[in-house]
Design an enzyme around this catalytic site. Structure first.
Site, PDB file in Angstrom:
ATOM      1  N   GLY A  57       0.769  -1.246   0.000  1.00  0.00           N
ATOM      2  CA  GLY A  57       0.000   0.000   0.000  1.00  0.00           C
ATOM      3  C   GLY A  57       0.797   1.291   0.000  1.00  0.00           C
ATOM      4  O   GLY A  57       0.385   2.286  -0.583  1.00  0.00           O
ATOM      5  N   GLU A 113       3.768   4.140   6.236  1.00  0.00           N
ATOM      6  CA  GLU A 113       2.586   3.313   5.975  1.00  0.00           C
ATOM      7  C   GLU A 113       1.539   4.127   5.217  1.00  0.00           C
ATOM      8  O   GLU A 113       1.504   5.356   5.306  1.00  0.00           O
ATOM      9  CB  GLU A 113       2.053   2.816   7.334  1.00  0.00           C
ATOM     10  CG  GLU A 113       0.765   2.052   7.325  1.00  0.00           C
ATOM     11  CD  GLU A 113       0.806   0.716   6.597  1.00  0.00           C
ATOM     12  OE1 GLU A 113       1.204   0.714   5.420  1.00  0.00           O
ATOM     13  OE2 GLU A 113       0.400  -0.304   7.185  1.00  0.00           O
ATOM     14  N   ASP A 114       0.679   3.432   4.498  1.00  0.00           N
ATOM     15  CA  ASP A 114      -0.376   4.130   3.757  1.00  0.00           C
ATOM     16  C   ASP A 114      -1.537   4.531   4.672  1.00  0.00           C
ATOM     17  O   ASP A 114      -1.993   5.667   4.654  1.00  0.00           O
ATOM     18  CB  ASP A 114      -0.878   3.275   2.578  1.00  0.00           C
ATOM     19  CG  ASP A 114      -1.309   1.858   2.986  1.00  0.00           C
ATOM     20  OD1 ASP A 114      -1.109   1.474   4.157  1.00  0.00           O
ATOM     21  OD2 ASP A 114      -1.834   1.136   2.119  1.00  0.00           O
ATOM     22  N   ASP A 117      -5.675   1.445  10.330  1.00  0.00           N
ATOM     23  CA  ASP A 117      -7.093   1.165  10.535  1.00  0.00           C
ATOM     24  C   ASP A 117      -7.254   0.636  11.965  1.00  0.00           C
ATOM     25  O   ASP A 117      -7.304   1.419  12.906  1.00  0.00           O
ATOM     26  CB  ASP A 117      -7.504   0.158   9.447  1.00  0.00           C
ATOM     27  CG  ASP A 117      -8.981  -0.121   9.384  1.00  0.00           C
ATOM     28  OD1 ASP A 117      -9.774   0.756   9.758  1.00  0.00           O
ATOM     29  OD2 ASP A 117      -9.364  -1.221   8.947  1.00  0.00           O
ATOM     30  N   LEU A 156       0.423  -2.425  11.967  1.00  0.00           N
ATOM     31  CA  LEU A 156       1.546  -1.586  12.390  1.00  0.00           C
ATOM     32  C   LEU A 156       2.080  -1.970  13.755  1.00  0.00           C
ATOM     33  O   LEU A 156       3.284  -1.926  13.994  1.00  0.00           O
ATOM     34  CB  LEU A 156       1.114  -0.125  12.432  1.00  0.00           C
ATOM     35  CG  LEU A 156       1.680   0.757  11.344  1.00  0.00           C
ATOM     36  CD1 LEU A 156       1.272   2.189  11.587  1.00  0.00           C
ATOM     37  CD2 LEU A 156       3.199   0.656  11.281  1.00  0.00           C
ATOM     38  N   ARG A 167      -4.902   0.758  -7.149  1.00  0.00           N
ATOM     39  CA  ARG A 167      -3.704   1.347  -6.531  1.00  0.00           C
ATOM     40  C   ARG A 167      -3.135   2.471  -7.388  1.00  0.00           C
ATOM     41  O   ARG A 167      -2.496   3.384  -6.892  1.00  0.00           O
ATOM     42  CB  ARG A 167      -2.617   0.283  -6.345  1.00  0.00           C
ATOM     43  CG  ARG A 167      -2.958  -0.806  -5.339  1.00  0.00           C
ATOM     44  CD  ARG A 167      -1.716  -1.616  -5.013  1.00  0.00           C
ATOM     45  NE  ARG A 167      -2.004  -2.850  -4.315  1.00  0.00           N
ATOM     46  CZ  ARG A 167      -2.172  -2.963  -3.001  1.00  0.00           C
ATOM     47  NH1 ARG A 167      -2.089  -1.891  -2.236  1.00  0.00           N
ATOM     48  NH2 ARG A 167      -2.419  -4.129  -2.446  1.00  0.00           N
TER      49      ARG A 167
HETATM   50  P1  IMP Z   1      -4.966  -2.479  10.241  1.00  0.00           P
HETATM   51  O1  IMP Z   1      -4.047  -3.591  10.597  1.00  0.00           O
HETATM   52  O2  IMP Z   1      -6.403  -2.796  10.550  1.00  0.00           O
HETATM   53  O3  IMP Z   1      -4.545  -1.153  10.812  1.00  0.00           O
HETATM   54  O4  IMP Z   1      -4.993  -2.389   8.681  1.00  0.00           O
HETATM   55  C1  IMP Z   1      -4.061  -1.713   7.978  1.00  0.00           C
HETATM   56  C2  IMP Z   1      -4.022  -2.218   6.560  1.00  0.00           C
HETATM   57  O5  IMP Z   1      -5.338  -2.523   6.045  1.00  0.00           O
HETATM   58  C3  IMP Z   1      -3.477  -1.112   5.681  1.00  0.00           C
HETATM   59  O6  IMP Z   1      -2.094  -1.197   5.574  1.00  0.00           O
HETATM   60  C4  IMP Z   1      -4.205  -1.344   4.391  1.00  0.00           C
HETATM   61  O7  IMP Z   1      -3.463  -2.234   3.599  1.00  0.00           O
HETATM   62  C5  IMP Z   1      -5.523  -1.980   4.773  1.00  0.00           C
HETATM   63  N1  IMP Z   1      -6.620  -0.989   4.810  1.00  0.00           N
HETATM   64  C6  IMP Z   1      -7.252  -0.510   5.894  1.00  0.00           C
HETATM   65  N2  IMP Z   1      -8.198   0.389   5.563  1.00  0.00           N
HETATM   66  C7  IMP Z   1      -8.136   0.488   4.213  1.00  0.00           C
HETATM   67  C8  IMP Z   1      -8.874   1.290   3.251  1.00  0.00           C
HETATM   68  O8  IMP Z   1      -9.759   2.093   3.554  1.00  0.00           O
HETATM   69  N3  IMP Z   1      -8.510   1.117   1.964  1.00  0.00           N
HETATM   70  C9  IMP Z   1      -7.543   0.255   1.555  1.00  0.00           C
HETATM   71  N4  IMP Z   1      -6.832  -0.492   2.419  1.00  0.00           N
HETATM   72  C10 IMP Z   1      -7.133  -0.377   3.734  1.00  0.00           C
HETATM   73 MG    MG Z   2      -0.760  -1.275   3.987  1.00  0.00          MG
END
Ligand code: IMP
Ligand code: MG
Length: 174
Positions: A42, A96-97, A100, A105, A162
């Site tokens: 991402g 990081e992109d 969520d 992370l 992407r």
């Molecule tokens: P986390 O582990 O729930 O914080 O998720 C983080 C990862 O989920 C990010 O690095 C993204 O790859 C993916 N992700 C979370 N939300 C989105 C979104 O709105 N669009 C696209 N990818 C997302």
């Molecule tokens: Mg990501």
């Protein structure tokens, strides 16, 4: 059918924010031994944009991680490719992109901390703070966004979109 609407963040808004973050980072890392680590896939576009605007010398590396949501658990992170650089005595900046739940992370952060970097900070372009389940300290945040699924500027839905140059809210329609 899938629909990608008009920009939620335009190319101009993105460029302006990336420059602001890069300026801040350039100041904070002056005279330090910066190792910028991009979290793939991402962050690939954000990473390449921001490193070109950071004015302090740096080295780069990447890792590839993905998280899988499992019923009744926070999700499991899989590391597909790990960094090659030694982090000892380095001032590490994870790039990081989007954050969520924070699960991905948090996992990466703890893994790198175990290897003893001199410092470790996190820069994320987007932050969906309303969705956080694991508390991760974020040092540089581009935009805090509401709980919407977004695509473009590196972010995907099913590995697609992407390459959109802007960020759009994504909704799936029947
Ligand atoms: P986390 O582990 O729930 O914080 O998720 C983080 C990862 O989920 C990010 O690095 C993204 O790859 C993916 N992700 C979370 N939300 C989105 C979104 O709105 N669009 C696209 N990818 C997302
Ligand atoms: Mg990501």
């Amino acid at each position: 059918m899938v629909v990608v609407g008009k920009p939620f963040l335009t190319v101009e808004q993105i460029q302006k924010k990336v420059k602001e973050l890069a300026d801040q980072i350039s100041g904070d890392y002056e005279g330090k031994d910066l190792l910028a680590i991009g979290i793939l896939k991402g962050a690939f576009i954000f990473f390449s944009d921001i490193v070109r605007l950071i004015r302090t010398p740096l080295t780069i590396d990447f890792l590839i991680a993905s998280s899988y949501l499992k019923a009744e658990s926070l999700g499991e992170v899989k590391l597909h490719y790990d960094i090659r650089e030694d982090v000892i005595d380095k001032d590490v900046l994870l790039i990081e992109d989007i954050v969520d739940t924070g699960v991905t992370l948090n996992y990466i952060r703890e893994r790198i901390l175990m290897r003893g970097p001199k410092s470790l900070k996190i820069c994320t372009f987007l932050d969906k703070s309303g969705r956080r389940e694991v508390d991760v300290p974020l040092d540089y945040v581009g935009f805090s966004i509401p709980n919407e699924f977004v695509v473009g500027y590196g972010l995907d839905y099913d590995n697609k979109f992407r390459n959109l140059p802007y960020i759009s809210v994504f909704r799936k329609t029947a």
